[in-house]
Design a protein around this motif. Structure first.
Motif, PDB file in Angstrom:
ATOM      1  N   ARG A   6      11.634   3.103  83.563  1.00  0.00           N
ATOM      2  CA  ARG A   6      12.843   2.880  82.749  1.00  0.00           C
ATOM      3  C   ARG A   6      13.360   1.464  82.933  1.00  0.00           C
ATOM      4  NH1 ARG A   6      15.993   5.868  79.982  1.00  0.00           N
ATOM      5  NH2 ARG A   6      18.124   5.309  79.525  1.00  0.00           N
ATOM      6  N   LEU A  28      15.452   2.854  74.178  1.00  0.00           N
ATOM      7  CA  LEU A  28      14.970   3.685  75.285  1.00  0.00           C
ATOM      8  C   LEU A  28      15.234   5.162  75.032  1.00  0.00           C
ATOM      9  CD1 LEU A  28      15.772   1.675  78.522  1.00  0.00           C
ATOM     10  CD2 LEU A  28      13.547   2.090  77.466  1.00  0.00           C
ATOM     11  N   LEU A  68       6.773  -0.811  74.939  1.00  0.00           N
ATOM     12  CA  LEU A  68       7.798  -0.821  75.984  1.00  0.00           C
ATOM     13  C   LEU A  68       7.452  -1.773  77.129  1.00  0.00           C
ATOM     14  CD1 LEU A  68       8.583   2.991  76.181  1.00  0.00           C
ATOM     15  CD2 LEU A  68      10.052   1.188  75.255  1.00  0.00           C
ATOM     16  N   LEU A 106      12.089   7.762  82.817  1.00  0.00           N
ATOM     17  CA  LEU A 106      12.386   7.438  81.428  1.00  0.00           C
ATOM     18  C   LEU A 106      12.552   8.677  80.558  1.00  0.00           C
ATOM     19  CD1 LEU A 106      12.579   5.098  79.370  1.00  0.00           C
ATOM     20  CD2 LEU A 106      10.098   5.155  79.195  1.00  0.00           C
TER      21      LEU A 106
END
Length: 110
Positions: A6, A28, A68, A106
């Motif tokens: 994350r 996210l 990401l 995450l």
């Protein structure tokens, strides 16, 4: 750099993509849902011996992970794609479990 997926993704979105903090947080949130559903789909496809669906889903996960800024996890997804195409579903399942563990910070249920 942290090993927390994350935090690393957030850093990537803020730095490389130059998103605002609010935009990065929203990205996210969306990514966590997409990844969670993808991992569930991958593991279910492995459990039902659906190799083509495993390959398709793992390939999709790879793209999401690259977006990401998580290239080493994208490599794991690529491994799952390759092993699915070879019919090695136990390896696909193991790769999916590895991804789920690495991505747990995450994922929505974290």
């Amino acid at each position: 750099m942290t090993h927390d997926a994350r935090q690393r993704a957030l850093f990537f979105l803020l730095g490389d993509h130059r998103l605002t903090p609010a935009e990065a947080a929203e990205a996210l949130t969306v990514a966590s849902t997409v990844l969670d559903k993808g991992l569930a789909r991958l593991l279910e496809a492995a459990d039902t011996a659906n190799a083509p669906l495993c390959a398709e889903t793992a390939h999709s996960l790879k793209g999401n992970l690259l977006n990401l800024g998580l290239p080493e996890l994208a490599q794991t997804a690529q491994y799952a794609t390759d092993t699915a195409r070879q019919g090695r579903l136990d390896d696909v399942r193991a790769a999916g479990q590895t991804l789920a563990l690495a991505l747990s910070p995450l994922l929505p249920r974290h």
